[in-house]
Design an enzyme around this catalytic site. Structure first.
Site, PDB file in Angstrom:
ATOM      1  N   GLU A 267       8.606  23.663  74.525  1.00 27.79           N
ATOM      2  CA  GLU A 267       8.173  24.987  74.079  1.00 27.79           C
ATOM      3  C   GLU A 267       6.816  24.896  73.371  1.00 27.79           C
ATOM      4  O   GLU A 267       6.621  25.438  72.284  1.00 27.79           O
ATOM      5  CB  GLU A 267       9.234  25.638  73.179  1.00 27.79           C
TER       6      GLU A 267
ATOM      7  N   GLU B  65      16.636  26.682  79.145  1.00 24.66           N
ATOM      8  CA  GLU B  65      17.412  26.830  77.911  1.00 24.66           C
ATOM      9  C   GLU B  65      18.026  28.220  77.941  1.00 24.66           C
ATOM     10  O   GLU B  65      17.414  29.197  77.497  1.00 24.66           O
ATOM     11  CB  GLU B  65      16.559  26.656  76.651  1.00 24.66           C
TER      12      GLU B  65
END
Length: 587
Positions: free
Chosen positions: A158, A234
């Protein structure tokens, strides 16, 4: 040997379309003797892949060391994945977040004070190169094109939520390729235009992280990943808990609906988490966006497989959804019987201040050193100064990270807590003698700009406004088995039904056979629990968590030991209960 590639429309396994149905399972949060059980239950739910981060700081507690044994045997974990007929996705970071202390970055990395993490900076990249060199013998031969289970490697984590440094990402790609990784590489970011652009490279396949509004978020991802398979790597099906807040849960019905919507769109998925496990020892992370919030010991995450490894309502709902899009085995896991409920007692104790000898040695300092400067990267440090004040006495420190129990001549006089922004404390009038501050690192920040900050007492200590410069500091060696043996030798029989901390307290319990247990902690204050020498993590009456999970492999038939470091006050009763108590929810 097989070939796995990213095609124009699909992931492809040996030239055929392949949908990744993955679940997150962190080897470092689960006892190694339970890995196979958890992996098998993922397969029984309908998954075909296991995903794990690599926790750099768990493997490299000191620079120059790299531990791949026991609970950190990543090779064994990946072999267990393969033995169950599953594929693997590995996310080696170097940054992982994961609600893990320091986001997986070793605290020693920051000792120079000039390192620039998560960017193109020479000191940082030199250390990262060491990480990948140590991982190469584990990862390279376990790739799918060499007969192993690994099909994907993720670059960073991320990154678009943190920075924008394409040169850094390019160098990470080059390092991963240089050690011999040949499988496809991906990135993951939350599906916003800025994050998807900043967090990846044109040469890397973009995936997204989200837990709701699947169609909308896949559409955003498609705008920035115009070809190839869509993937939510995710899919958030739960959340983590902080001390002092409520226990987070998510709607099973809504999560199953969002998963169904995602799969109906043709996307691949990694369910985060499939099984969360436990932040045992001092491994929990923390967040600080103005208020410091340490994460609890349980990483149950309201996942399909709970902390004990039992299927939940969410497990069965997800299994039903996955059956629409792939093959689900006919066999299914069985829910465990309730854990044994019984009571034992704490029967021996020693005050912490009377047990310092085995735990380390004081060293003098001009001013208060940080824990990091003492190379104490978790746990506790005891700070000591001699004082002599006439009249009122106010102790002050620039900042405490994260919590200090303050004692005068061995008697507790108060607490300085980071989450309350405490900096000052009134001492008894005419205070003279030994001033001790037992400082606890409650978990290093795992997300944002405060990653890597030093712990302990920060800045200048003052007494009535005057600098207090002469200090001694003793890092407590609580991860040293020999040190704890030395503490045990100092224990004396405990006659009272209560314990006044800070103190070590010991008891025993007897089992007919190894089994999972839940230790009830509501009658204790705040501290750390060991069972048979294994640090199972922190407890705190603040909640929401009021039980600690004891995995069956930690105990044995016959007599077992409970050891506490209680910081405040506790009952001498030890209660084992049938089911976990993770706390109240917001509903």
């Amino acid at each position: 040997m097989s070939e796995f590639r990213i095609g124009d429309e699909h992931f492809e396994l040996d030239g055929e379309p392949f949908r990744i149905l993955s679940g997150a399972l962190h080897y470092f949060r689960v006892h190694p003797d339970l890995w196979r059980d958890r992996i098998r239950k993922a397969k029984q739910m309908g998954l075909n892949t296991i995903e794990t981060y690599v926790a750099w700081n768990a493997h490299a507690k000191r620079r120059g060391e790299f531990d791949l044994t026991g609970a950190l045997d990543l090779g064994r974990f990946l072999d267990d994945v393969a033995a169950e007929g599953m594929h693997a996705i590995v996310r080696p970071g170097p940054y992982i977040c994961a609600e893990w202390h320091n986001g997986g970055l070793p605290a020693w990395l920051f000792e120079s004070g000039t390192v620039g993490v998560r960017r193109d900076e020479p000191q940082y990249l030199a250390a990262v190169e060491e990480l990948f060199a140590n991982l190469a013998p584990v990862l390279v031969p376990r790739q799918i094109d060499q007969g192993g289970p690994i099909i994907l490697i993720q670059i960073e984590n991320e990154y678009g939520a943190y920075g924008s440094d394409p040169v850094y990402l390019e160098k990470l790609v080059a390092m991963n390729r240089a050690i011999g990784l040949t499988v496809p590489f991906t990135t993951v970011d939350q599906p916003t235009p800025e994050m998807l652009v900043d967090g990846s490279l044109p040469t890397l396949h973009k995936t997204a992280s989200f837990g709701s509004r699947s169609t909308e978020r896949l559409a955003t991802l498609r705008r920035f990943q115009p070809t190839g398979p869509l993937m939510c790597s995710e899919f958030w099906d739960g959340w983590f808990d902080d001390w002092g807040e409520h226990h987070h849960t998510t709607s099973t019905e809504q999560s199953a609906h969002d998963l169904d919507e995602l799969l109906a769109a043709g996307a691949s998925v990694n369910i985060y988490m499939f099984h969360g496990g436990t932040n045992a020892g001092f491994t929990n992370g923390a967040n600080d966006k103005g208020v410091y919030k340490p994460i609890v010991t349980s990483y149950d995450y309201d996942a399909p497989l709970d902390e004990r490894g039992d299927p939940t309502e969410k497990y069965w709902a997800f299994r039903e959804v996955l059956a629409k899009y792939g093959s689900v085995p006919t066999d299914a896991p069985v829910v465990s019987e309730p854990a044994p409920a019984f009571e034992a007692r704490l029967t021996a104790s020693v005050p912490l201040l009377g047990a310092l000898g085995p735990l380390g040695a004081f060293a003098p300092h001009d001013g208060v050193p940080t824990m990091d400067s003492l190379q104490q990267y978790d746990g506790f440090v005891l700070y000591r100064a001699e004082i002599d004040v006439q009249g009122e006495a106010v102790f002050e420190i620039d900042e405490v990270r994260d919590r200090a129990v303050v004692l005068l001549n061995g008697a507790p006089v108060g607490v300085l807590a980071r989450d309350h922004h405490d900096r000052r404390l009134t001492l008894p009038a005419d205070a003279r003698g030994t001033l001790d501050l037992l400082v606890e690192d409650q978990g290093r920040v795992d997300y944002g700009e405060r990653i890597g900050e030093p712990k302990g007492l920060i800045g200048t200590a003052r007494l009535n406004g005057e600098p207090l410069l002469r200090w001694e500091a003793l890092p407590l060696g609580l991860d040293d088995a020999a040190a704890l043996d030395g503490v045990r030798a100092l224990l004396a029989p405990l006659e009272s039904t209560v314990v006044a901390g800070p103190a070590f307290v010991r008891g025993e319990f007897t089992l007919e056979a190894p089994t999972d247990l839940f230790v009830h902690t509501r009658d204790w204050g705040k501290g750390v629990l060991w069972v048979n020498g294994v640090n199972l993590g922190r407890y705190w009456s603040r909640g929401p968590q009021h039980t600690l999970y004891v995995p069956a492999p930690v105990v044995h038939a016959g007599v077992n030991e409970v050891l506490l470091l209680e910081l405040h006050a506790a009952s001498t009763g030890v209660r084992f209960v049938a089911t976990p108590d993770l706390g109240h929810t917001e509903f």
